[in-house]
Design a protein around this motif. Sequence first.
Motif, short mmCIF file in Angstrom:
data_model
loop_
_atom_site.label_atom_id
_atom_site.label_comp_id
_atom_site.label_asym_id
_atom_site.label_seq_id
_atom_site.Cartn_x
_atom_site.Cartn_y
_atom_site.Cartn_z
N UNK A 83 0.85 -1.19 0.00
CA UNK A 83 0.00 0.00 0.00
C UNK A 83 0.88 1.24 0.00
N UNK A 84 0.27 2.32 -0.42
CA UNK A 84 1.04 3.56 -0.57
C UNK A 84 0.39 4.69 0.23
N UNK A 85 0.82 5.90 -0.01
CA UNK A 85 0.38 7.06 0.76
C UNK A 85 -1.13 7.25 0.70
N UNK A 86 -1.66 7.77 1.80
CA UNK A 86 -3.11 7.95 1.90
C UNK A 86 -3.56 9.37 2.20
N UNK A 87 -2.64 10.21 2.67
CA UNK A 87 -3.08 11.54 3.12
C UNK A 87 -1.90 12.50 3.21
N UNK A 88 -2.22 13.76 3.41
CA UNK A 88 -1.20 14.79 3.64
C UNK A 88 -0.41 14.45 4.91
N UNK A 89 -1.10 13.95 5.93
CA UNK A 89 -0.43 13.55 7.16
C UNK A 89 0.55 12.42 6.93
N UNK A 90 0.17 11.46 6.09
CA UNK A 90 1.05 10.35 5.74
C UNK A 90 2.29 10.87 5.03
N UNK A 91 2.09 11.80 4.11
CA UNK A 91 3.22 12.43 3.42
C UNK A 91 4.13 13.12 4.43
N UNK A 92 3.55 13.90 5.32
CA UNK A 92 4.34 14.66 6.31
C UNK A 92 5.17 13.75 7.21
N UNK A 93 4.62 12.59 7.55
CA UNK A 93 5.36 11.65 8.41
C UNK A 93 6.55 11.03 7.68
N UNK A 94 6.46 10.90 6.38
CA UNK A 94 7.49 10.19 5.62
C UNK A 94 8.49 11.09 4.92
N UNK A 95 8.10 12.31 4.60
CA UNK A 95 8.96 13.16 3.77
C UNK A 95 10.27 13.49 4.47
N UNK A 96 11.32 13.56 3.66
CA UNK A 96 12.65 13.96 4.14
C UNK A 96 13.00 15.37 3.66
#
Length: 165
Positions: A83-96
């Motif tokens: 599975x892949x990203x689901x939300x802006x929050x998911x992006x924020x948790x993973x982004x470098x």
Amino acid sequence: MADINPALDTPSDLNSNDTRTVADALNIALADCYAIYLKTKNFHWHVSGPHFRDYHLMLDDQATQVLGVTDAIAERVRKTGNTTLRSIGDIARRQQIADNDRDFVGPTEMLAELRDDNLKLVEALRDARERAESAGDTATSSLADDWIDQAEERAWFLFEASRKG
């Protein structure tokens, strides 16, 4: 990653533990793509100065290219049964890639920041490619080569556009 819902369990001949490692790396790269996309659009909207038109157009082209890669990355994650990203929050948790919320950023600083961000994305994509190669996932490895080339080209254009001449 949580256990995958059986309804989303895409068949694959690749080892699921290996593909989960690849998917984790791809999801980080995907989050970074979204961060770069939004930052590039931000700078596109707010660029100013004597090279406004050139920078405005270049940044719009680059944002479009980055956004175009996101679907390919996410679909590759799904094709391997993950599975892949689901939300802006998911992006924020993973982004470098760090966000830039400043009211004003000069054009030279914009280009340098985006150049460095694209080079950081290259690192994330290379990590994903190396994990894919270790997992025997030649399709992901091959696709990553193209994504790396595109990010390197963006970094090169940003570097050249920012040179004083």
